[in-house]
Design an enzyme around this catalytic site. Structure first.
Site, PDB file in Angstrom:
ATOM      1  N   ASP A 104      -0.823  -6.163  -0.093  1.00  0.00           N
ATOM      2  CA  ASP A 104      -1.321  -5.469   1.096  1.00  0.00           C
ATOM      3  C   ASP A 104      -2.816  -5.220   0.976  1.00  0.00           C
ATOM      4  O   ASP A 104      -3.300  -4.736  -0.056  1.00  0.00           O
ATOM      5  CB  ASP A 104      -0.635  -4.104   1.241  1.00  0.00           C
ATOM      6  CG  ASP A 104       0.603  -4.157   2.115  1.00  0.00           C
ATOM      7  OD1 ASP A 104       0.729  -5.106   2.915  1.00  0.00           O
ATOM      8  OD2 ASP A 104       1.444  -3.249   1.987  1.00  0.00           O
TER       9      ASP A 104
ATOM     10  N   LYS B  36      -1.585  -9.475   2.900  1.00  0.00           N
ATOM     11  CA  LYS B  36      -0.941  -9.047   4.135  1.00  0.00           C
ATOM     12  C   LYS B  36      -1.808  -8.041   4.861  1.00  0.00           C
ATOM     13  O   LYS B  36      -2.367  -7.137   4.229  1.00  0.00           O
ATOM     14  CB  LYS B  36       0.442  -8.447   3.865  1.00  0.00           C
ATOM     15  CG  LYS B  36       1.171  -8.000   5.132  1.00  0.00           C
ATOM     16  CD  LYS B  36       2.620  -7.663   4.852  1.00  0.00           C
ATOM     17  CE  LYS B  36       2.810  -6.323   4.193  1.00  0.00           C
ATOM     18  NZ  LYS B  36       2.378  -5.184   5.059  1.00  0.00           N
TER      19      LYS B  36
ATOM     20  N   ASP C  46       0.837  -1.199   0.000  1.00  0.00           N
ATOM     21  CA  ASP C  46       0.000   0.000   0.000  1.00  0.00           C
ATOM     22  C   ASP C  46       0.874   1.252   0.000  1.00  0.00           C
ATOM     23  O   ASP C  46       0.374   2.368  -0.090  1.00  0.00           O
ATOM     24  CB  ASP C  46      -0.990   0.000   1.164  1.00  0.00           C
ATOM     25  CG  ASP C  46      -0.333  -0.101   2.527  1.00  0.00           C
ATOM     26  OD1 ASP C  46       0.908  -0.160   2.599  1.00  0.00           O
ATOM     27  OD2 ASP C  46      -1.077  -0.132   3.537  1.00  0.00           O
ATOM     28  N   SER C  47       2.200   1.055   0.051  1.00  0.00           N
ATOM     29  CA  SER C  47       3.143   2.153  -0.161  1.00  0.00           C
ATOM     30  C   SER C  47       3.012   2.730  -1.565  1.00  0.00           C
ATOM     31  O   SER C  47       3.558   3.805  -1.846  1.00  0.00           O
ATOM     32  CB  SER C  47       4.576   1.669   0.065  1.00  0.00           C
ATOM     33  OG  SER C  47       4.816   0.445  -0.608  1.00  0.00           O
TER      34      SER C  47
ATOM     35  N   GLU D 118      -2.097  -5.493   8.479  1.00  0.00           N
ATOM     36  CA  GLU D 118      -1.400  -4.863   9.589  1.00  0.00           C
ATOM     37  C   GLU D 118      -2.186  -5.036  10.877  1.00  0.00           C
ATOM     38  O   GLU D 118      -3.412  -4.972  10.886  1.00  0.00           O
ATOM     39  CB  GLU D 118      -1.206  -3.364   9.323  1.00  0.00           C
ATOM     40  CG  GLU D 118      -0.274  -3.053   8.166  1.00  0.00           C
ATOM     41  CD  GLU D 118      -0.068  -1.563   7.975  1.00  0.00           C
ATOM     42  OE1 GLU D 118       0.569  -1.189   6.982  1.00  0.00           O
ATOM     43  OE2 GLU D 118      -0.551  -0.761   8.814  1.00  0.00           O
TER      44      GLU D 118
ATOM     45  N   GLU E  24       8.328  -4.363  11.551  1.00  0.00           N
ATOM     46  CA  GLU E  24       8.840  -3.096  11.031  1.00  0.00           C
ATOM     47  C   GLU E  24       9.288  -2.163  12.138  1.00  0.00           C
ATOM     48  O   GLU E  24       8.554  -1.917  13.095  1.00  0.00           O
ATOM     49  CB  GLU E  24       7.770  -2.399  10.179  1.00  0.00           C
ATOM     50  CG  GLU E  24       8.227  -1.075   9.587  1.00  0.00           C
ATOM     51  CD  GLU E  24       7.290  -0.522   8.534  1.00  0.00           C
ATOM     52  OE1 GLU E  24       7.556   0.594   8.041  1.00  0.00           O
ATOM     53  OE2 GLU E  24       6.297  -1.188   8.206  1.00  0.00           O
TER      54      GLU E  24
END
Length: 271
Positions: free
Chosen positions: A90, A120, A51-52, A122, A189
């Site tokens: 993501d 993925k 999602d970066s 978070e 992270e």
């Protein structure tokens, strides 16, 4: 025989085997077909459609604005270019936090529409129900603890996470919880290297670090950062393997000059 014909697709079980035999896992973010073909041919094990993309592709300040439809588009592009690497996607902000049924529907869309191999998420305990729902449906999930950029407004900064005994114990507890919920791997992270080593030793599943030291089972970087395409981003954990910002600017300036001076195209480059 070409390199790509000699190897098989990287899978969740393949990553697990790499941890067992001590082979480090190389992951990079990727958002388009052309770069996917290059990173894949270079031997990257996992291509993370991060999602970066919200930052490096769309120019947003945070990862929050990117939508599920946009993530699916980028994942479709990467999947077409990756022949060996696992394609991991993501799940964007808002696609899994509020309700486990919504989370499953989002993950199903990603898997059905992109050709990717895993998703993925978070977070820890707060997204456990969503992870359980997705894994029970047969969709591989990688977790993500420590600094979770989708929660940046809650953190208040991109600072080091897991500092102090209480925070470290909580992170280890949640890592074990995610493993128990069926996650096949875990990104950690921006946490202390010693803590990341403890997490990696405590888990049977592989850990992928970013700003978490060398003792994780693998590493991940944002592709544009690794290639030196953003001279303004200089965190301690980043090693630049190229300076493409300078090279792209140089090449583009040379092209512009040749066009302005009628030096391109030449007679040999004309029909």
């Amino acid at each position: 025989m070409s390199y790509l014909k000699e190897v098989k697709r990287i899978t969740t079980t393949g990553l697990q085997s790499m941890k067992v035999r001590g082979e480090k896992i190389a992951m990079l973010t990727c958002y388009d077909y052309t770069m996917a073909t290059l990173l894949d041919a270079a031997g990257t094990d996992v291509l993370l459609v991060g999602d970066s993309a919200s930052n490096v592709m769309a120019g947003h300040e945070t990862t929050l604005p990117i939508t599920l439809d946009q993530m699916i588009y980028h994942a479709q592009c990467v999947s077409r270019g990756a022949k060996r690497a696992m394609v991991l996607v993501d799940m964007p902000f808002g696609s899994y936090q509020s309700d486990s049924a919504i989370a499953l529907a989002s993950a199903v869309r990603i898997m059905k529409e992109t050709g990717a191999h895993a998703v993925k998420l978070e977070g820890g305990e707060e997204v456990l129900e969503s992870i359980l729902k997705i894994t029970k449906a047969g969709i591989p999930v990688m977790g993500h603890l420590g600094l979770t950029p989708q929660s940046i407004h809650q953190f208040g900064s991109y600072g080091l996470q897991g500092k102090g005994e209480e925070a470290a114990e909580k992170l280890i507890k949640e890592a074990l919880m995610l493993q128990e919920a069926g996650c096949f791997g875990l990104v950690v992270e921006k946490i202390p290297a010693a803590l990341a080593a403890k997490v990696s030793a405590a888990l049977q599943i592989p850990t992928i670090g970013i700003g978490a030291g060398v003792n994780c089972d693998g590493q991940v970087l944002v592709m544009q950062d690794m290639l030196g395409m953003n001279n303004e981003f200089k965190p301690k954990f980043l090693r630049k393997y190229a300076d493409l910002a300078e090279e792209i600017t140089r090449a583009t300036s040379a092209y512009v000059q040749d066009v302005k001076q009628a030096q391109f195209p030449s007679a040999e480059e004309s029909y």
